[in-house]
Design an enzyme around this catalytic site. Structure first.
Site, PDB file in Angstrom:
ATOM      1  N   LYS A 110       0.863  -1.169   0.013  1.00  0.00           N
ATOM      2  CA  LYS A 110       0.029   0.141   0.111  1.00  0.00           C
ATOM      3  C   LYS A 110       0.788   1.167   0.057  1.00  0.00           C
ATOM      4  CE  LYS A 110      -3.970  -2.226   0.467  1.00  0.00           C
ATOM      5  NZ  LYS A 110      -3.734  -3.636   0.818  1.00  0.00           N
TER       6      LYS A 110
HETATM    7  C1  LIG Z   1      -4.641  -4.697   0.434  1.00  0.00           C
HETATM    8  C2  LIG Z   1      -3.972  -6.126   0.694  1.00  0.00           C
HETATM    9  C3  LIG Z   1      -4.201  -7.042  -0.232  1.00  0.00           C
HETATM   10  C4  LIG Z   1      -5.345  -7.128  -1.262  1.00  0.00           C
HETATM   11  O1  LIG Z   1      -5.059  -6.235  -2.142  1.00  0.00           O
HETATM   12  P1  LIG Z   1      -6.535  -5.622  -3.159  1.00  0.00           P
HETATM   13  O2  LIG Z   1      -5.836  -4.510  -3.921  1.00  0.00           O
HETATM   14  O3  LIG Z   1      -7.433  -5.212  -2.147  1.00  0.00           O
HETATM   15  O4  LIG Z   1      -6.929  -6.982  -3.826  1.00  0.00           O
HETATM   16  C5  LIG Z   1      -3.450  -8.210  -0.152  1.00  0.00           C
HETATM   17  N1  LIG Z   1      -2.269  -8.230   0.808  1.00  0.00           N
HETATM   18  C6  LIG Z   1      -2.010  -7.351   1.493  1.00  0.00           C
HETATM   19  C7  LIG Z   1      -0.883  -7.483   2.605  1.00  0.00           C
HETATM   20  C8  LIG Z   1      -2.844  -6.205   1.576  1.00  0.00           C
HETATM   21  O5  LIG Z   1      -2.604  -5.124   2.491  1.00  0.00           O
END
Ligand SMILES: *Cc1c(COP(=O)(O)O)cnc(C)c1O
Length: 462
Positions: A110
């Protein structure tokens, strides 16, 4: 570049416009009018991540930000990633590589989007001397990434909703121990989807969101998808993989944001073969790929909480594509989802999806085994989300092909699950994360939109 809503009400919007409004007035998601095409040969000549990032994303902001300014923002954004490299790769079996996307300040992918888009918000705000209030619902990692990025801003306040007892302790502390006077973590006694619904409802209420200059940075914000396109290209280029090889990406998936970025990359010219949707027990997408039926179940609480969702919000963007960009048809599907809890796509549409996407659901026991086996065999510790990506890749993909797995979080964030699996302590001296010294501070409520509105009203940045 101009943008429109998947449901048709808003058209011909600028990048800046959709950055600030996040969700369209009709409840739809913003998509670009067309897919810019990359010159893969030219991309290969970009020597570092920032230069590559600029090449890939500047068309999406054409006319909305000067190239020199964007270049500088990109460079600064990725300068505070902690490891030597912005992205590192870990080779497991032959041609099986984990793309380590957790070298940023909050240890999950993120950070790639947040560290980039918060400064873009700041840039637009400073040119008009405006203030902004960001609101975000998080299943754990988005919130900490957003808070970390917003910390340094004097123009932005952030209100961050997270579900009680449904994120890891590490994730929670990453949000609640950062004590800026612009930071407001709010614990909701509910699920991630409850948090998300509050955010959506506040955003749709234009009189409220305009009065308090509210914007959102949820995974449905196009700019986040945009920032995630880059690493698909980077992975091929950095590993010197030829366009002729068959290349697959397995993506631990919740809201369908990260994997949709892979889809966009393919539309822009990424030579990839297959995208694997790797889900946990919250398997709405896996069920969809198997049956063509997209329908909502209750949220299950799992060891991969960042993927504990009932609805994969960004899936609407793929639905829009499947319907040849018909906003009427997309709206109809989304209406059905609201009123009937689900919908079916046609066999032709499903076949179209399956040309590019495969899926696999991995349960919690399998996750534990994958973490343990990977440690035993390769002396390498993976987090539960990455384990799901790895498990799905091995089930679906051919070993003779190039198989990338998106390593979405650092195992430290989910130490309880990981330590149980490998029966060892994973904290080591070279890791400075995780010694949260500050006291935790946050609001805590039942699932109540009015309470959240009150907190916002009392703490807005004006
Ligand atoms: C947000 C997240 C996901 C999922 O990603 P999306 O874009 O919501 O499909 C998977 N793994 C981790 C560690 C995340 O923080």
């Amino acid at each position: 570049m101009r943008y429109l809503s998947t449901r048709g009400a808003d058209k011909n919007l600028s990048f800046k416009g959709i950055l600030f409004s996040g969700l369209a007035s009709d409840g739809g998601l913003y998509v670009p009018e067309k897919w810019p095409q990359v010159d893969y040969e030219k991309l290969k000549k970009q020597s570092n991540y920032s230069d590559l990032a600029f090449e890939i994303i500047h068309p999406f902001m054409e006319g909305d930000i000067e190239n020199t300014i964007l270049k500088k923002i990109i460079k600064d954004a990725y300068s505070n990633f902690s490891r030597d490299e912005i992205i590192s790769f870990k080779n497991l079996k032959k041609n099986e590589k984990i793309i380590e996307l957790f070298n940023g300040p909050t240890l999950a992918f993120k950070d790639f989007a947040m560290q980039l888009i918060i400064p873009i918000f700041d840039y637009y705000l400073s040119s008009k001397k405006e203030k902004l209030n960001l609101i975000v619902a998080t299943s754990g990692d988005t919130g900490s990434a957003a808070i970390n990025a917003v910390q340094k801003s004097s123009k932005i306040n952030i209100f961050c909703l997270f579900p009680k007892n449904r994120i890891s302790d590490f994730q929670k502390k990453q949000m609640t121990t950062v004590h800026g006077n612009n930071i407001f973590p709010i614990e909701i006694d509910g699920t991630f989807d409850d948090c998300q619904n509050i955010v959506k409802s506040i955003l749709i209420d234009k009189s409220f969101s305009n009065e308090f200059s509210i914007a959102a940075v949820n995974s449905i914000n196009w700019s986040r998808v945009m920032a995630q396109i880059i690493y698909y290209f980077y992975s091929l280029i950095k590993n010197d993989i030829s366009e002729k090889d068959l290349i697959n990406f397995s993506v631990p998936t919740g809201n369908f944001g990260d994997i949709y970025a892979g889809y966009v990359a393919i539309k822009m010219g990424l030579p990839a073969n297959k995208l694997v949707i790797a889900t946990n027990e919250n398997d709405i997408l896996d069920r969809f790929i198997k049956s063509g039926n997209y329908s909502i179940n209750e949220v299950a609480k799992t060891s991969s909480p960042s993927m504990d969702i009932a609805i994969a919000s960004n899936f609407e963007r793929l639905l829009f594509e499947l319907n040849n960009k018909s906003t009427e048809k997309t709206s109809k599907y989304m209406d059905d989802l609201r009123t009937n809890n689900g919908f079916d796509v046609s066999e032709d549409q499903l076949n179209l999806v399956k040309k590019l996407f495969a899926s696999k659901r991995i349960n919690q026991d399998e996750v534990e085994n994958l973490i343990k086996n990977t440690y035993d065999e390769f002396n390498y510790v993976i987090d539960p989300h990455t384990a799901i990506g790895l498990g799905a890749s091995r089930e679906i993909n051919n070993e003779d092909e190039y198989n990338f797995i998106l390593g979405t979080a650092h195992p430290l964030k989910f130490s309880k699950t990981v330590e149980k699996a490998i029966e060892e302590n994973i904290y080591s001296s070279d890791i400075t994360h995780g010694d949260f010294k500050e006291e935790e501070k946050f609001f805590s409520f039942e699932n109540s939109e009015s309470k959240v509105r009150e907190i916002i009203k009392n703490n807005v940045n004006k």
